[in-house]
Design a protein around this motif. Structure first.
Motif, PDB file in Angstrom:
ATOM      1  N   GLY A 168      11.367  23.579  60.923  1.00  0.00           N
ATOM      2  CA  GLY A 168      11.563  24.431  62.100  1.00  0.00           C
ATOM      3  C   GLY A 168      11.440  23.646  63.396  1.00  0.00           C
ATOM      4  N   ASP A 169      11.515  24.353  64.538  1.00  0.00           N
ATOM      5  CA  ASP A 169      11.374  23.686  65.836  1.00  0.00           C
ATOM      6  C   ASP A 169       9.966  23.136  65.996  1.00  0.00           C
ATOM      7  N   GLN A 170       8.990  23.923  65.488  1.00  0.00           N
ATOM      8  CA  GLN A 170       7.611  23.479  65.588  1.00  0.00           C
ATOM      9  C   GLN A 170       7.076  23.219  64.175  1.00  0.00           C
ATOM     10  N   PRO A 171       6.431  22.063  63.958  1.00  0.00           N
ATOM     11  CA  PRO A 171       5.854  21.796  62.636  1.00  0.00           C
ATOM     12  C   PRO A 171       4.810  22.858  62.291  1.00  0.00           C
ATOM     13  N   ALA A 172       4.742  23.236  61.021  1.00  0.00           N
ATOM     14  CA  ALA A 172       3.779  24.250  60.600  1.00  0.00           C
ATOM     15  C   ALA A 172       2.987  23.753  59.399  1.00  0.00           C
ATOM     16  N   LEU A 173       1.675  23.913  59.497  1.00  0.00           N
ATOM     17  CA  LEU A 173       0.791  23.526  58.404  1.00  0.00           C
ATOM     18  C   LEU A 173       0.778  24.656  57.376  1.00  0.00           C
ATOM     19  N   LEU A 174       1.174  24.365  56.119  1.00  0.00           N
ATOM     20  CA  LEU A 174       1.193  25.395  55.067  1.00  0.00           C
ATOM     21  C   LEU A 174      -0.042  25.320  54.179  1.00  0.00           C
ATOM     22  N   ARG A 175      -0.574  24.110  54.024  1.00  0.00           N
ATOM     23  CA  ARG A 175      -1.784  23.967  53.194  1.00  0.00           C
ATOM     24  C   ARG A 175      -2.670  22.910  53.821  1.00  0.00           C
ATOM     25  N   ALA A 176      -3.955  23.239  53.984  1.00  0.00           N
ATOM     26  CA  ALA A 176      -4.912  22.288  54.544  1.00  0.00           C
ATOM     27  C   ALA A 176      -5.272  21.248  53.485  1.00  0.00           C
ATOM     28  N   GLY A 177      -5.517  20.027  53.923  1.00  0.00           N
ATOM     29  CA  GLY A 177      -5.886  18.963  52.994  1.00  0.00           C
ATOM     30  C   GLY A 177      -6.612  17.860  53.718  1.00  0.00           C
ATOM     31  N   PHE A 178      -6.634  16.698  53.101  1.00  0.00           N
ATOM     32  CA  PHE A 178      -7.388  15.555  53.641  1.00  0.00           C
ATOM     33  C   PHE A 178      -6.849  15.138  55.014  1.00  0.00           C
ATOM     34  N   VAL A 179      -5.525  15.158  55.166  1.00  0.00           N
ATOM     35  CA  VAL A 179      -4.924  14.879  56.477  1.00  0.00           C
ATOM     36  C   VAL A 179      -4.963  16.183  57.267  1.00  0.00           C
ATOM     37  N   THR A 180      -5.661  16.196  58.396  1.00  0.00           N
ATOM     38  CA  THR A 180      -5.869  17.461  59.108  1.00  0.00           C
ATOM     39  C   THR A 180      -4.726  17.740  60.094  1.00  0.00           C
ATOM     40  N   ASP A 296     -16.712  24.202  59.001  1.00  0.00           N
ATOM     41  CA  ASP A 296     -15.269  24.460  58.982  1.00  0.00           C
ATOM     42  C   ASP A 296     -14.534  23.546  59.958  1.00  0.00           C
ATOM     43  N   THR A 297     -14.809  22.261  59.877  1.00  0.00           N
ATOM     44  CA  THR A 297     -14.141  21.301  60.756  1.00  0.00           C
ATOM     45  C   THR A 297     -13.545  20.194  59.905  1.00  0.00           C
ATOM     46  N   GLY A 298     -12.493  19.554  60.404  1.00  0.00           N
ATOM     47  CA  GLY A 298     -11.884  18.429  59.690  1.00  0.00           C
ATOM     48  C   GLY A 298     -11.529  18.807  58.259  1.00  0.00           C
ATOM     49  N   ILE A 299     -11.941  17.953  57.316  1.00  0.00           N
ATOM     50  CA  ILE A 299     -11.634  18.199  55.900  1.00  0.00           C
ATOM     51  C   ILE A 299     -12.377  19.431  55.387  1.00  0.00           C
ATOM     52  N   GLY A 300     -13.428  19.826  56.109  1.00  0.00           N
ATOM     53  CA  GLY A 300     -14.172  21.025  55.729  1.00  0.00           C
ATOM     54  C   GLY A 300     -13.268  22.253  55.666  1.00  0.00           C
ATOM     55  N   ARG A 301     -12.235  22.272  56.493  1.00  0.00           N
ATOM     56  CA  ARG A 301     -11.318  23.426  56.485  1.00  0.00           C
ATOM     57  C   ARG A 301     -10.566  23.500  55.165  1.00  0.00           C
ATOM     58  N   ALA A 302     -10.184  22.337  54.635  1.00  0.00           N
ATOM     59  CA  ALA A 302      -9.486  22.309  53.339  1.00  0.00           C
ATOM     60  C   ALA A 302     -10.443  22.744  52.223  1.00  0.00           C
ATOM     61  N   ILE A 303     -11.685  22.298  52.304  1.00  0.00           N
ATOM     62  CA  ILE A 303     -12.674  22.696  51.287  1.00  0.00           C
ATOM     63  C   ILE A 303     -12.860  24.212  51.337  1.00  0.00           C
ATOM     64  N   ASN A 304     -13.039  24.755  52.543  1.00  0.00           N
ATOM     65  CA  ASN A 304     -13.259  26.200  52.675  1.00  0.00           C
ATOM     66  C   ASN A 304     -12.041  27.011  52.245  1.00  0.00           C
ATOM     67  N   ASP A 305     -10.839  26.469  52.499  1.00  0.00           N
ATOM     68  CA  ASP A 305      -9.614  27.135  52.036  1.00  0.00           C
ATOM     69  C   ASP A 305      -9.657  27.293  50.517  1.00  0.00           C
ATOM     70  N   ARG A 306      -9.989  26.216  49.798  1.00  0.00           N
ATOM     71  CA  ARG A 306     -10.039  26.293  48.323  1.00  0.00           C
ATOM     72  C   ARG A 306     -11.136  27.242  47.874  1.00  0.00           C
TER      73      ARG A 306
END
Ligand code: AMP
Ligand code: MG
Length: 314
Positions: A168-180, A296-306
């Motif tokens: 799209g015109d703006q990149p969109a994050l679909l899944r949180a992971g190690f790269v934030t 819930d910061t950095g990689i913590g967001r990916a952990i909390n998502d899972r």
């Protein structure tokens, strides 16, 4: 074996993948069957090098910059599919876009290189269950359904790749992971839309966000500040003040009932231990697993998502 249309579990730095030749529709079908995966959920295609990626997906300058910086590594791009590249239609679930990634494991990249074709590979677990970060997790979940497991130790990152949609015109994050998302924004100098919380129950136009996922058999109790009788504990950081309801302290727990994602509160270490510790605690069959709060910061967001999805599924 991949060239013969068989499927193989492969080590990657994120989680173990279940791979098939992405140009072989029958082989890809075997992945969906072995996992019990709904056919509307597309697969990520793994490449050995950027040339292979450019053949199957239409790269743009943002994708080039991100690939240069993060590949090989735990970052997947969603890009327009090159329809002449011979990718089997079941790989993308009929979409005109494709998810593509170059994994860090030399073993797996060499296998893809020798095959000479991109490899479609979702996580090597029964659909909806905990992801495998060690070969024995693959054996336990799919051992009787797959032809071969290539072993490569414990997956270092331990969480599925970050997925960024660049169509799209703006990149969109679909899944949180190690790269934030923050790191991506800083690199590309453009804001990234956060679509990681868009949860869908069924056929999505932009899939990738099934609500029920990563399910252990045992119930999870998140943000626990104490332990119920009989519960197991998945800790993070200091447990100095963690008590058992009705009397007792975390040190009184049986050894099998206590694991710490990272005693020093290191989020990357916590991410790498998450699935293996959930697998281990799931096996003791406690009434529930108390999980301490994870920042819930950095990689913590990916952990909390899972963890959130796992808690909603169990
Ligand atoms: P996994 O089963 O862990 O490998 O998950 C792969 C993820 O990538 C799933 O959540 C898919 O929905 C997502 N995915 C793969 N291809 C696409 C695509 N073309 N568009 C959107 N999401 C995709
Ligand atoms: Mg998966």
């Amino acid at each position: 074996m991949l060239a013969d249309g068989q499927i193989a579990a492969l080590p990657t730095e994120t989680v173990y993948g279940l791979g098939a030749d992405a140009t072989n529709k029958n082989a890809v079908d075997k992945i969906f069957k072995a996992k019990g995966r709904p056919d509307f959920n597309p697969l990520i295609v793994h490449v050995s090098d950027i040339q292979m990626a450019r053949k199957i997906a239409e790269f743009n300058p943002t994708a080039e910059l991100l690939a240069q910086t993060y590949w090989p590594g735990p970052l997947t791009f969603i890009l327009p599919l090159n329809i002449n590249a011979g990718i089997a239609p079941n790989v993308t679930a009929g979409l005109k876009t494709i998810g593509v990634r170059m994994p860090a494991s030399d073993v797996t990249r060499n296998i893809i290189k020798h095959l000479g074709q991109p490899v479609a590979a979702p996580s090597a677990n029964a659909s909806g269950r905990l992801s495998p970060t060690k070969p024995e997790h693959v054996v336990a979940s799919l051992g009787d359904k797959i032809d071969v497991i290539v072993t490569g130790g414990k997956s270092a990152v331990g969480l599925e790749s970050t997925i960024i949609d660049l169509t799209g015109d703006q990149p969109a994050l679909l899944r949180a992971g190690f790269v934030t998302g923050d790191a991506i924004e800083r690199l590309i100098g453009q804001s990234v839309q956060d679509n990681t919380k868009q949860k869908t129950e069924d056929a999505p136009t932009a899939p990738g966000q099934l609500l029920k996922h990563y399910a252990p058999k045992t119930k999870l109790r998140l943000n626990a500040v104490d332990i119920e009788k009989g519960e197991a504990l998945l800790a993070f950081g200091s447990v100095k003040f963690m008590g058992i309801k009705g009397g007792g302290h975390v040190r009184d727990l049986p050894i099998s009932h206590y694991m710490n994602l990272s005693e020093t509160g290191d989020l990357a270490e916590g991410a790498s231990n998450l699935f293996s510790m959930l697998h281990a605690l799931d096996q003791i069959k406690a009434p529930s697993i108390a999980v301490m709060n994870i920042p819930d910061t950095g990689i913590g967001r990916a952990i909390n998502d899972r963890l959130t999805r796992a808690a909603e599924s169990a």
